[in-house]
Design a protein around this motif. Structure first.
Motif, short mmCIF file in Angstrom:
data_model
loop_
_atom_site.label_atom_id
_atom_site.label_comp_id
_atom_site.label_asym_id
_atom_site.label_seq_id
_atom_site.Cartn_x
_atom_site.Cartn_y
_atom_site.Cartn_z
N LEU A 478 20.44 16.72 -37.78
CA LEU A 478 21.01 17.91 -38.41
C LEU A 478 20.23 19.15 -38.02
O LEU A 478 19.17 19.08 -37.40
N GLN A 479 20.78 20.29 -38.37
CA GLN A 479 20.15 21.58 -38.07
C GLN A 479 20.31 22.51 -39.25
O GLN A 479 21.23 22.37 -40.06
N ILE A 480 19.40 23.45 -39.33
CA ILE A 480 19.41 24.45 -40.39
C ILE A 480 19.53 25.81 -39.72
O ILE A 480 18.70 26.17 -38.87
N ILE A 481 20.57 26.57 -40.08
CA ILE A 481 20.80 27.87 -39.45
C ILE A 481 20.87 28.95 -40.52
O ILE A 481 21.12 28.69 -41.70
N ASP A 482 20.66 30.18 -40.09
CA ASP A 482 20.86 31.36 -40.92
C ASP A 482 22.24 31.92 -40.57
O ASP A 482 22.41 32.55 -39.52
N PRO A 483 23.25 31.69 -41.39
CA PRO A 483 24.61 32.10 -41.00
C PRO A 483 24.78 33.60 -40.87
O PRO A 483 25.73 34.06 -40.22
N SER A 484 23.87 34.37 -41.43
CA SER A 484 24.00 35.83 -41.34
C SER A 484 23.56 36.36 -39.98
O SER A 484 23.93 37.48 -39.61
N THR A 485 22.79 35.57 -39.22
CA THR A 485 22.30 36.04 -37.93
C THR A 485 22.64 35.10 -36.78
O THR A 485 22.38 35.42 -35.62
N TYR A 486 23.21 33.96 -37.08
CA TYR A 486 23.43 32.91 -36.08
C TYR A 486 24.40 33.36 -35.00
O TYR A 486 25.54 33.76 -35.29
N THR A 487 23.96 33.28 -33.74
CA THR A 487 24.82 33.63 -32.62
C THR A 487 24.18 33.18 -31.32
O THR A 487 22.98 32.96 -31.24
N ASP A 488 25.02 33.03 -30.30
CA ASP A 488 24.48 32.81 -28.96
C ASP A 488 24.01 34.13 -28.39
O ASP A 488 24.62 35.18 -28.63
N ARG A 489 22.94 34.12 -27.64
CA ARG A 489 22.42 35.34 -27.01
C ARG A 489 22.48 35.28 -25.50
O ARG A 489 22.23 36.29 -24.82
N ARG A 497 18.62 33.20 -22.61
CA ARG A 497 18.23 33.55 -23.97
C ARG A 497 18.70 32.48 -24.96
O ARG A 497 19.84 32.03 -24.89
N GLU A 498 17.81 32.12 -25.87
CA GLU A 498 18.10 31.02 -26.79
C GLU A 498 18.86 31.51 -28.03
O GLU A 498 18.92 32.71 -28.32
N THR A 499 19.43 30.57 -28.74
CA THR A 499 20.22 30.84 -29.93
C THR A 499 19.42 31.62 -30.97
O THR A 499 18.26 31.31 -31.24
N HIS A 500 20.05 32.62 -31.55
CA HIS A 500 19.43 33.38 -32.64
C HIS A 500 19.92 32.82 -33.97
O HIS A 500 21.10 32.48 -34.13
N GLY A 501 19.00 32.68 -34.93
CA GLY A 501 19.37 32.22 -36.26
C GLY A 501 19.36 30.72 -36.43
O GLY A 501 19.86 30.21 -37.44
N LEU A 502 18.79 30.00 -35.47
CA LEU A 502 18.62 28.55 -35.60
C LEU A 502 17.20 28.29 -36.07
O LEU A 502 16.24 28.47 -35.33
N ASP A 503 17.06 27.85 -37.32
CA ASP A 503 15.73 27.68 -37.92
C ASP A 503 15.08 26.36 -37.51
O ASP A 503 13.88 26.31 -37.24
N ALA A 504 15.86 25.27 -37.50
CA ALA A 504 15.26 23.96 -37.26
C ALA A 504 16.32 22.97 -36.82
O ALA A 504 17.49 23.06 -37.24
N VAL A 505 15.91 22.02 -35.99
CA VAL A 505 16.75 20.89 -35.59
C VAL A 505 15.97 19.62 -35.87
O VAL A 505 14.79 19.50 -35.51
N LEU A 506 16.63 18.67 -36.54
CA LEU A 506 16.03 17.37 -36.84
C LEU A 506 16.82 16.28 -36.13
O LEU A 506 18.06 16.31 -36.11
N LEU A 507 16.10 15.34 -35.57
CA LEU A 507 16.70 14.18 -34.92
C LEU A 507 16.10 12.94 -35.56
O LEU A 507 14.89 12.73 -35.49
#
Length: 548
Positions: A478-489, A497-507
Motif C-alpha cells: 500500500l501507499q500513503i499520499i497527500d491528496p491535496s498535493t499528489y500529482t505527477d511531475r 521528476r518524481e511523484t509529488h505528494g507520495l509520503d510512503a510505499v509499503l511492500l
C-alpha cells in the motif's frame, strides 16, 4: 521486528475494490492486512503511523513494463517505487532476456528497450524465473514468456517462417515455462524476429497458452492505418485457439487515423460478446517510445542489430533502406517516419560524449544542426551508437487515449523503458499518479475508485495473482499520499521528476519508498517476490471463451 505490527490511523481509504472512498484505519500484522475499520484501537507493541489528512491506496500494478533486465540492476526500479508501483509484469512486446540467445544479436536489438542485460545466462525461461525468485527483487514480479527470445533460441534472428520441427520445439519450451508459473505469452509483432511469425506459428503457440489457461498478450503489427486488420489477426487467434487475449498499449497512431478508436472499441466489445476474452492496457500519454531500429524497413533487421549496422554502412543497401524510410510501406507494418514526420520523433539513449547533447531533441532539429536530411542523420546517429538508440514518438490520438481509459476492460501500464541516466519518456516516472490526479480528479473522466481498481486489484486478478486491495488477509502492499498535493511531475522537458505528494510505499508491510536509510544499492535486498501463477480466470461475465 518493528514492521510486524503496524496501525495506520486517521486517514481516508481507497481500497482497490472499487468501493467508495471512506475514513478507515488499517492494521498490518506479519506483512498482511489484518483489520480495516474506523477508529481501531492500538495494541501494545504496535507501531502507529499517523495518516490524518492522507489517503491510503493499494500498491499499483504496472501491467506493461520492460523491467526484465532492470530487476538485476542497482536502483533501476526506483522509478516504479517512486510512483507507488509494487508489482511489475515483465516480458511485454515479445522482448525479454530469457531464454538467452547465443551470438548477441537479440540482446543488441532489445537493449534500447530493456537496458543492459544481466551477466547471468538463462538457457531456459525457467532458469530466468528461478533467478528472479532468488534475487529478492525490489518489488513483486509477474512474468510473461517473451516470444522474441523463445523464437530466436530455436531458429535465430533470421526472419523466416518456422518449420514444423521448430514449431514443436518452441511449443515445448513455452509449455515448460507456463507450467513453471509464467502467466502467458507476449508477442511483439512489430519487432524482429516476431514480425516474421506467420499465422501457423502464432496459432500453434496460442493453443499451448489455451491448454494452460493462460493469457496471450500482443503488441499487434500496426497501430495506425492497418490497426483494424492487425487487431482482427489477434482476435482470430483467441477465437480459434480458445485462449484469453490482452492487447498491449491500445492506441491509434498517425493523424490520418485519429477519430477511429470508437470503431476499435466496438470491435473489442463485439469480440467479447462472441465469447473472446479480451482486455487491454493503455498509458496516459500521446507519445510512445521504442527502439530506433523500428524506423527502418524490417528486412534491415533480419538478423538483429548487426544486420542493420551492415545495411547502413553499405552504400547501396543504405540508399535502398533510406528510400524506403522516406515513403509509406506496403504490408502490415507502419512507417512511423512518414506517418508522423521527423519533427515528432525525439531521440534518446546517446552514450557517447560527442552526441550526448542530442538527447531528448527532435530528429528534424538535430538534422538541421548537422546540415543533413533527417533520414541520413538518423542513419548516421544509429551507427554512432552501434544501433542502441531510443525514440520518443508523438503519434497518438489524444481523444482515442481518453476513450481507451474509459473502456471498462482497460488497465494502466507505463510501457516505460528503464534507463538509469539520460533522457527518457516521462511515463517511466509518472504514469500512475498522472492517471489518478489528471484523469480522475482533475478532468473527472473516471471516478477515482475505478482508476485505482484498474491500477491494482483488477490487473492482478486478470493475470491470476491474488491481492491488490486493502482488505483483511491481503498482502500489505500500500501507499500513503497527500491528496491535496499528489500529482505527477515528470514531463517532456524534465522526464525524471518524481511523484509529488507520495509520503510512503509499503511492500508486504515494509517501507520501500522513500528508500529507508541504509538500504543497499545492489539488487538482492528487496522485499518483492516472484508470483508463479496457475490458470487465469476469464474476464467475461459468462465465464466462457470461444473454443473451450
Amino acid at each position: 521486528m518493528m514492521h510486524d505490527r503496524q496501525l495506520i490511523r486517521g486517514g481516508d481509504l481507497l481500497d482497490g475494490t472499487g468501493r467508495r472512498r471512506r475514513r478507515a484505519d488499517v492494521r498490518i500484522v506479519g506483512g498482511r492486512v489484518e483489520e480495516v475499520g474506523a477508529d481501531l484501537s492500538s495494541v501494545e507493541g504496535e507501531t502507529l503511523l499517523d495518516a490524518a489528512g492522507r489517503l491510503l491506496l493499494p500498491g499499483f500494478v504496472d501491467v506493461h513494463s520492460h523491467d526484465d533486465a532492470a530487476l538485476f540492476r542497482p536502483r533501476a526500479l526506483d522509478p516504479k517505487l517512486s510512483q507507488g508501483v509494487t508489482t511489475t509484469i515483465v516480458g511485454n512486446c515479445g522482448h525479454g532476456c530469457a531464454p538467452s540467445v547465443a551470438g548477441g544479436g537479440l540482446e543488441d536489438y532489445a537493449t534500447p528497450v530493456l537496458g543492459p542485460f544481466p551477466e547471468e545466462v538463462f538457457p531456459r525461461f525457467t532458469d530466468y524465473l528461478d533467478a528472479v525468485e532468488r534475487s529478492a527483487p525490489a518489488l513483486d514480479v509477474i512474468a510473461l514468456v517473451p516470444h522474441a527470445p523463445l523464437r530466436a533460441g530455436v531458429m535465430g534472428m533470421e526472419q523466416k517462417p518456422a518449420d514444423a520441427a521448430q514449431l514443436r520445439e518452441m511449443a515445448a519450451h513455452l509449455d515448460e515455462a507456463l507450467s513453471a508459473g509464467a502467466v502467458g505469452l507476449s508477442l511483439g509483432l512489430m519487432y524482429a524476429p516476431g514480425s516474421a511469425a506467420e499465422r501457423e506459428e502464432l496459432l500453434a503457440l496460442a493453443q499451448v497458452v489455451a491448454r494452460r489457461d493462460k493469457v496471450l498478450v500482443a503488441h499487434i503489427r500496426n497501430e495506425g492505418g492497418r490497426l483494424e486488420s492487425s487487431l482482427d489477426e489477434f482476435l482470430a487467434l483467441g477465437r480459434d485457439a480458445g485462449c484469453a487475449l490482452h492487447v498491449s498499449h491500445l492506441k491509434v497512431t498517425g493523424a490520418a487515423n485519429f477519430g477511429t478508436m470508437p470503431q476499435i472499441i466496438d470491435r473489442l466489445e463485439a469480440a467479447r460478446a462472441e465469447g473472446i476474452d479480451v482486455t487491454a492496457d493503455v498509458y496516459p500519454y500521446t507519445a510512445g517510445s521504442t527502439t530506433a531500429s523500428t524506423l527502418f524497413p524490417s528486412w534491415t533487421t533480419r538478423r538483429g542489430t548487426d544486420s542493420l549496422l551492415q545495411v547502413l554502412t553499405d552504400p547501396d543497401a543504405r540508399a535502398r533502406a533510406l528510400d524506403e524510410v522516406r515513403r509509406p510501406w506496403d504490408g502490415p507494418l507502419e512507417n512511423q517516419f512518414t506517418s508522423v514526420g521527423p519533427d515528432a520523433i525525439l531521440l534518446a539513449g546517446f552514450s557517447h560524449p560527442e552526441t550526448r547533447a542530442f538527447d531528448g531533441r527532435a530528429l528534424v532539429d538535430i538534422a538541421a544542426e548537422r546540415g543533413q536530411d533527417p533520414a541520413e542523420a538518423l542513419a548516421d546517429l544509429v551507427l554512432s551508437q552501434d544501433g542502441v538508440l531510443t525514440i520518443i514518438v508523438h503519434h497518438s490520438d489524444p481523444q482515442g487515449m481518453r476513450e481507451v481509459l474509459c473502456w471498462p476492460h482497460a488497465f494502466l501500464g507505463s510501457d516505460g523503458l528503464p534507463r538509469e541516466e539520460g533522457y527518457v519518456h516521462p511515463r517511466l516516472f509518472g504514469t500512475f499518479p498522472r492517471a489518478l490526479s489528471t484523469y480522475a480528479w482533475q478532468d473527472g473522466l473516471l471516478p477515482a475508485e475505478e482508476v485505482v481498481r484498474r491500477m491494482s486489484s483488477a490487473p492482478r486478478a486478470r493475470f491470476g495473482v491474488p491481492g491488490g486491495s486493502i482488505v483483511p488477509g491481503a498482502p500489505a502492499d500500500l501507499q500513503i499520499i497527500d491528496p491535496s498535493t499528489y500529482t505527477d511531475r515528470a514531463d517532456y522537458q524534465n522526464p525524471r521528476r518524481e511523484t509529488h505528494g507520495l509520503d510512503a510505499v509499503l511492500l508486504g508491510g515494509r517501507p520501500v519508498w522513500p528508500r529507508p536509510p541504509g538500504t543497499p544499492d545492489a539488487p538482492g535486498s528487496g522485499s518483492g517476490q516472484l508470483h508463479r501463477t496457475g490458470p487465469v480466470a476469464t474476464s467475461l461475465p459468462s465465464g466462457r471463451t470461444t473454443g473451450q
